[in-house]
Design a protein around this motif. Structure first.
Motif, short mmCIF file in Angstrom:
data_model
loop_
_atom_site.label_atom_id
_atom_site.label_comp_id
_atom_site.label_asym_id
_atom_site.label_seq_id
_atom_site.Cartn_x
_atom_site.Cartn_y
_atom_site.Cartn_z
N HIS A 144 0.83 -1.21 0.00
CA HIS A 144 0.00 0.00 0.00
C HIS A 144 0.87 1.26 0.00
O HIS A 144 0.56 2.23 -0.69
CB HIS A 144 -0.96 0.01 1.19
CG HIS A 144 -1.95 1.11 1.08
ND1 HIS A 144 -2.96 1.11 0.14
CD2 HIS A 144 -2.08 2.28 1.76
CE1 HIS A 144 -3.66 2.22 0.26
NE2 HIS A 144 -3.14 2.94 1.24
N ILE A 145 1.96 1.25 0.76
CA ILE A 145 2.86 2.41 0.75
C ILE A 145 3.51 2.57 -0.62
O ILE A 145 3.67 3.68 -1.12
CB ILE A 145 3.92 2.27 1.86
CG1 ILE A 145 3.26 2.44 3.23
CG2 ILE A 145 5.06 3.26 1.67
CD1 ILE A 145 4.16 2.10 4.40
N ARG A 203 -0.04 2.61 -3.35
CA ARG A 203 -1.19 3.46 -2.99
C ARG A 203 -2.48 2.99 -3.66
O ARG A 203 -3.32 3.79 -4.05
CB ARG A 203 -0.93 4.92 -3.34
CG ARG A 203 0.19 5.56 -2.59
CD ARG A 203 -0.25 5.94 -1.22
NE ARG A 203 0.84 6.61 -0.52
CZ ARG A 203 0.98 6.57 0.77
NH1 ARG A 203 0.12 5.94 1.51
NH2 ARG A 203 1.98 7.18 1.34
N GLN A 204 -2.62 1.68 -3.79
CA GLN A 204 -3.82 1.08 -4.37
C GLN A 204 -4.33 0.02 -3.41
O GLN A 204 -3.66 -0.98 -3.16
CB GLN A 204 -3.50 0.44 -5.72
CG GLN A 204 -3.15 1.41 -6.80
CD GLN A 204 -4.35 2.19 -7.27
OE1 GLN A 204 -5.46 1.69 -7.30
NE2 GLN A 204 -4.12 3.45 -7.60
#
Length: 108
Positions: free
Chosen positions: A82-83, A86-87
């Motif tokens: 995620h970092i 960003r999805q």
């Protein structure tokens, strides 16, 4: 359940999902969305995600078995992806795949 009951269940659930998705747009059509609804739209996704994390970790026993290692690795993978991307979909998919791989092969 019979086939007919299964079909009815799928139809009812589909209608319920559609109503919960479209009803707010019909209700607020032509009006400004109230501030508390906008606030809920910003905080609820994170709250639901937090609730899912707690639900998934509620039965982890860190004193026995695999000591929660696959769960911890799955969380680290989810956060890392995620970092990086960003999805949310990629994050959840990567964490789930890594966790399932670990519990079915290494920690089986």
């Amino acid at each position: 359940m019979t086939l007919l009951e299964q079909i009815i269940t799928v139809i009812v659930m589909g209608v319920a999902v559609m109503l919960t998705r479209f009803l707010p747009f019909a209700f607020f059509q032509g009006r400004k969305t109230p501030r508390y609804i906008q606030y809920l739209g910003t905080v609820l996704p994170a709250a639901v995600f937090g609730l899912l994390v707690i639900y998934c970790l509620k039965n982890v026993n860190i004193t026995g078995g695999s000591h929660g290692i696959p769960e911890f690795i799955g969380i680290v993978v989810t956060v890392g992806v995620h970092i990086w991307k960003r999805q949310m979909l990629w994050s959840i998919a990567a964490g789930t795949v890594s966790y399932m791989f670990l519990v079915q092969t290494i920690f089986a």
